[in-house]
Design a protein around this motif. Sequence first.
Motif, PDB file in Angstrom:
ATOM      1  N   LEU A 124       0.824  -1.207   0.000  1.00 14.80           N
ATOM      2  CA  LEU A 124       0.000   0.000   0.000  1.00 14.80           C
ATOM      3  C   LEU A 124       0.864   1.266   0.000  1.00 14.80           C
ATOM      4  N   VAL A 125       1.928   1.239   0.793  1.00 15.56           N
ATOM      5  CA  VAL A 125       2.833   2.395   0.820  1.00 15.56           C
ATOM      6  C   VAL A 125       3.497   2.582  -0.547  1.00 15.56           C
ATOM      7  N   GLY A 126       3.958   1.477  -1.146  1.00 12.63           N
ATOM      8  CA  GLY A 126       4.553   1.564  -2.483  1.00 12.63           C
ATOM      9  C   GLY A 126       3.566   2.098  -3.497  1.00 12.63           C
ATOM     10  N   ALA A 127       2.310   1.633  -3.397  1.00 15.00           N
ATOM     11  CA  ALA A 127       1.287   2.091  -4.339  1.00 15.00           C
ATOM     12  C   ALA A 127       0.993   3.579  -4.160  1.00 15.00           C
ATOM     13  N   LEU A 128       1.007   4.061  -2.913  1.00 15.30           N
ATOM     14  CA  LEU A 128       0.814   5.495  -2.680  1.00 15.30           C
ATOM     15  C   LEU A 128       1.904   6.303  -3.387  1.00 15.30           C
ATOM     16  N   VAL A 129       3.130   5.818  -3.285  1.00 22.19           N
ATOM     17  CA  VAL A 129       4.251   6.520  -3.920  1.00 22.19           C
ATOM     18  C   VAL A 129       4.124   6.472  -5.447  1.00 22.19           C
ATOM     19  N   GLY A 130       3.862   5.274  -5.978  1.00 25.78           N
ATOM     20  CA  GLY A 130       3.797   5.118  -7.431  1.00 25.78           C
ATOM     21  C   GLY A 130       2.676   5.933  -8.052  1.00 25.78           C
ATOM     22  N   ALA A 131       1.478   5.825  -7.461  1.00 21.59           N
ATOM     23  CA  ALA A 131       0.353   6.595  -7.990  1.00 21.59           C
ATOM     24  C   ALA A 131       0.570   8.083  -7.771  1.00 21.59           C
ATOM     25  N   GLY A 132       1.220   8.439  -6.661  1.00 23.83           N
ATOM     26  CA  GLY A 132       1.511   9.849  -6.402  1.00 23.83           C
ATOM     27  C   GLY A 132       2.463  10.425  -7.435  1.00 23.83           C
ATOM     28  N   LEU A 133       3.498   9.673  -7.773  1.00 19.29           N
ATOM     29  CA  LEU A 133       4.440  10.138  -8.789  1.00 19.29           C
ATOM     30  C   LEU A 133       3.769  10.238 -10.155  1.00 19.29           C
ATOM     31  N   ALA A 134       2.948   9.225 -10.478  1.00 16.23           N
ATOM     32  CA  ALA A 134       2.261   9.245 -11.771  1.00 16.23           C
ATOM     33  C   ALA A 134       1.231  10.372 -11.842  1.00 16.23           C
ATOM     34  N   GLY A 135       0.663  10.720 -10.678  1.00 17.39           N
ATOM     35  CA  GLY A 135      -0.388  11.719 -10.686  1.00 17.39           C
ATOM     36  C   GLY A 135       0.063  13.156 -10.547  1.00 17.39           C
ATOM     37  N   GLY A 136       1.308  13.382 -10.196  1.00 17.42           N
ATOM     38  CA  GLY A 136       1.738  14.763 -10.037  1.00 17.42           C
ATOM     39  C   GLY A 136       3.178  14.925  -9.619  1.00 17.42           C
ATOM     40  N   GLY A 137       3.727  13.869  -9.025  1.00 19.22           N
ATOM     41  CA  GLY A 137       5.145  13.881  -8.713  1.00 19.22           C
ATOM     42  C   GLY A 137       5.513  14.472  -7.369  1.00 19.22           C
ATOM     43  N   ASP A 138       4.555  15.036  -6.622  1.00 24.15           N
ATOM     44  CA  ASP A 138       4.890  15.659  -5.358  1.00 24.15           C
ATOM     45  C   ASP A 138       4.623  14.683  -4.215  1.00 24.15           C
ATOM     46  N   VAL A 139       5.556  13.775  -3.999  1.00 22.11           N
ATOM     47  CA  VAL A 139       5.451  12.805  -2.907  1.00 22.11           C
ATOM     48  C   VAL A 139       6.390  13.236  -1.794  1.00 22.11           C
TER      49      VAL A 139
END
Length: 322
Positions: A110-125
């Motif tokens: 879940l943590v990895g998915a938050l990072v991956g989707a966050g990067l794909a969605g805007g990059g501000d993780v």
Amino acid sequence: MLLALLFFAACSVAFTNGANANFKGVASLYGSGTTTLRAAALWGTATTFAGSLAALLLSENMLLAFRGRGVVPDELVASRHFVCAVALGTALTSFLATRFGFPVSTTHALVGALVGAGLAGGGDVRIGALGTQFLYPLFFSPVVAALAGAAAYLILRGGRLMPDRRSRPLDVLHFLSAGAASFARGLNDTPKMAALMVAVPAIGPREGIVIVAFVVAAGGLLDITRVAETLGKKVTDMNPGQGFAASLVTAGLVTTASLHSLPVSTTHVSVGSLCGMGAATGRVHWRKAGEILLAWVSTVPCGAALAALAYALVTSLLAASG
């Protein structure tokens, strides 16, 4: 269409979590020969279900933490595209691990998915917030569990409280400690998955927790065998007394984490306590332990990659459908 996909993805996370994780609290019951795989699975699923329902009262803070606030921008957290991608990335990661029989952390996926989707969605993780809220306790817990597992074995053996054969009192205590670990796992894990479910309109936190509880139970009853064999038989050899020592440590650590809303991984605690106890007895299977460690290291990047891919696919699909 997006809402249906989101509901399906959130349910998939819960089902694969049940398949991969429901046995972690009761692995020592099966591994030590105290009971059969089926009986251990039923006990683990029943007590996990009870813990999931208890989350209705005790885990509001963890549900808020796993909605991703503080890790990615709030506007992205509010996006159903983002939540759907996180759920799909998490579910696919847990599904692949379960197919190969590796017990992995849904929390890590879940943590990895938050990072991956966050990067794909805007990059501000916000990596700093990620470490403080999630990664430190996750990486810290298996080390503590291994040390505690070895210490518990040595203390119980030194006090002549480590029978190598089954007895009724030992069986009762072993079932109670394994049930407590599973109850705490349900309490600890359910809010993380309910945080995805509440992105569906008309599903509130309480309804989300109840739905997750039933779907996790289904996963634990229908697809648990591969991970059960790994945890019960392939990490270390154990007799009933040694299995009880590992179970006692798992129950204590996971329960403590749940009561303090710390997102520790039951997987890491369970495997850590088994390895610690096995190291103290000299019977741990290091090759299998190394394979599991490799699966753990791969979980976060795998979740991130699959969630990033899911975000791109969901966005393209919805754009094409107008």
